[in-house]
Design an enzyme around this catalytic site. Structure first.
Site, PDB file in Angstrom:
ATOM      1  N   ALA A 189       0.971  -1.236  -0.153  1.00 22.55           N
ATOM      2  CA  ALA A 189       0.028   0.239   0.029  1.00 22.55           C
ATOM      3  C   ALA A 189       0.891   1.344   0.101  1.00 22.55           C
ATOM      4  CB  ALA A 189      -0.989  -0.073   1.265  1.00 22.55           C
ATOM      5  N   TYR A 366      16.645 -11.407  -0.292  1.00 26.14           N
ATOM      6  CA  TYR A 366      16.465 -12.436   0.501  1.00 26.14           C
ATOM      7  C   TYR A 366      15.428 -13.405   0.415  1.00 26.14           C
ATOM      8  CZ  TYR A 366      13.682  -8.327   0.736  1.00 26.14           C
ATOM      9  OH  TYR A 366      13.004  -7.188   0.479  1.00 26.14           O
ATOM     10  N   GLU A 389      12.117  -2.341  -8.094  1.00 29.96           N
ATOM     11  CA  GLU A 389      12.033  -1.614  -6.631  1.00 29.96           C
ATOM     12  C   GLU A 389      12.635  -0.157  -7.117  1.00 29.96           C
ATOM     13  OE1 GLU A 389      11.097  -2.460  -3.809  1.00 29.96           O
ATOM     14  OE2 GLU A 389      10.987  -4.685  -3.726  1.00 29.96           O
TER      15      GLU A 389
HETATM   16 ZN   LIG Z   1       6.718  -3.618  -1.962  1.00 33.34          ZN
END
Ligand SMILES: [Zn+2]
Ligand SMILES: *[C@@H]1O[C@H](CO)[C@@H](O)[C@H](O)[C@H]1NC(C)=O
Ligand SMILES: *[C@@H]1O[C@H](CO)[C@@H](O)[C@H](O)[C@H]1NC(C)=O
Length: 431
Positions: A189, A366, A389
């Site tokens: 979110a 990870y 990202e």
């Molecule tokens: Zn995320």
């Protein structure tokens, strides 16, 4: 106490909890610390801990690790405990913000002011962060403006009954069954810059069609700007740093599931997801027990025989994360995916000097269990699947100012465009 347990405790201590909130959380006297684990041993320890505990957000190392350290947000009642731990174990740290509330308020005011200048549905993506309802209204306005190029389809509903819509953009030549580039955003979110980029991509493909039409020559684009509609709305109305969905869990104390741990491929491993609803990477009781991940699943399966490129937009950290997340093994066309990521990273560094890292999520960050890109490749037969990202902004990385949207999304579009070009070049449909 080993350093390991120390960090474990630290993280448990710092985990954000938003319980029983009734209205806008003002973050009065919440503090932001920078923790600097900047020798190699501590760095490795963090990576190792991330592998074992996978407290995603807090451990996501920033690219310039030495410069920016690790930022953590603590409530006033957590401060003493944190400082004691840091002191006991001589971990270098610095108080960055003594009270987050004026900044949260200033960002909110900036957004309201800026948005009031361009009332919806004429949405200026560079001029504000928009609510789910505003984004849907904008999507709904597009087929009328671009009848040859755009249509909207609803694939389902969120838990709180918000309509989940996606936009298809095509070049109107009437050819059906072209391969598909599917982009989604805001599975988490608070990652507001991701929908901004999704909207900017839409504007590039529609408003700026002449310049980008080769991207639509042999491919259709399908864009879903907000997956986690309820959580996203909640982050606008109640709690700026909310991550998960808003569906209650079995634990009355904790609401919400991490959608990106809820997909039904290699779901449920404790390495890379959590069975504990108190955690930010809570995976749900069953795979696909969230209506929003069901919708993304249905989209992926619906287009599976045409799904050449699936791109999931997140923030932050400047990464292109490829499958697999759940294992250190690599998918069989990993090298092809790496070349697509390489094209994106190269275009960005040439344009702005921003550096992206790329590789399998498991190796680069990870483990993740039940994430959407693993599912897209393993089950929906996507040829290429990447989690992007986007760069950090603001105080905690998820919260760039409105005035930073333009820089981030224009740069990111350069990378998305380059990756799409590379996909199109590599995977030409037989005509
Ligand atoms: Zn995320
Ligand atoms: C951090 O700085 C140290 C010493 O200056 C250097 O050896 C190390 O490579 C740096 N680490 C990162 C991740 O930049
Ligand atoms: C994916 O490909 C496999 C192997 O060709 C096939 O058996 C499977 O049905 C495909 N999955 C979907 C969702 O179409």
């Amino acid at each position: 106490m080993t350093s390991f347990t120390l960090l474990g405790l630290l993280l448990v201590l710092l985990l954000l909890r938003f319980k029983g909130l009734l209205a806008w959380q003002d973050y009065k006297d919440y503090k932001v610390f920078e923790v600097k684990p900047h020798d190699d041993i501590k760095l490795r320890m963090l990576h190792q801990l991330a592998r074992e505990k996978a407290h995603w957000d807090l451990l996501a190392p920033r690219r310039n690790y030495n410069e920016s350290g690790l930022r953590v947000l603590v409530s006033p009642s957590q401060v003493d405990g944190l400082l004691e731990l840091l002191k006991t174990h001589s971990i270098e740290h610095q108080l960055l913000l003594d009270d987050l509330s004026p900044l949260v308020e200033a960002q909110r005011a900036e957004n309201q002011r800026s948005k009031s200048l361009n009332p919806s549905p004429r949405l200026d993506v560079l001029g504000g962060f928009y609510t789910h309802a505003e984004i849907n209204e904008y999507l709904d306005s597009l087929p009328e403006r671009y009848p040859q190029h755009a249509f909207v389809k609803q694939f389902g509903w969120s838990y709180e009954r918000r309509p989940l819509k996606l936009l298809t953009i095509h070049n109107g030549d009437g050819r059906s069954n072209k391969p598909v580039i599917f982009i989604d955003a805001a599975m988490h979110a608070r990652e507001w810059i991701a929908p901004s980029l999704a909207l900017y991509i839409i504007q590039q493909l529609l408003d700026n069609y002449a310049e980008n039409k080769q991207l639509l020559q042999d491919y259709d684009w399908i864009i879903m700007p907000v997956v986690n509609a309820d959580g996203y709305e909640f982050s606008h109305t109640d709690s700026r740093y909310w991550r998960k969905t808003r569906k209650p869990t079995w634990d009355p104390e904790n609401i919400g599931t991490d959608l990106n741990r809820n997909f039904g491929y290699e779901w449920g491993h404790d390495e890379g997801s959590s069975p504990d609803p108190a955690e930010e990477i809570y995976r749900g009781e069953h795979a696909f027990d969230q209506p929003e991940s069901q919708v993304v699943r249905d989209i992926l399966l619906h287009y599976s025989d045409r799904l050449t490129f699936y791109l999931s937009l997140h923030s932050y950290g400047n990464f292109f994360l490829l499958p697999w997340g759940h294992t250190s093994d690599l998918p069989k066309n990993y090298n092809d995916m790496m070349e697509v990521a390489d094209a994106g990273a190269l275009a960005i560094v040439q344009a702005t000097n921003e550096i992206y890292s790329y590789g399998s999520g498991y190796h680069l960050m990870y483990p993740t269990s039940g994430d959407s890109t693993d599912y897209a490749v393993a089950v929906a037969n996507a040829t290429v699947a990447i989690t992007m990202e986007l760069p950090a902004g603001g105080f905690l990385g998820f919260d760039p100012w409105v005035s930073h949207i333009e820089g981030i999304v224009t740069e990111s579009w350069i990378g998305v465009r380059a990756m799409a070009m590379e996909v199109i070049r590599r995977y030409q449909p037989e005509s």
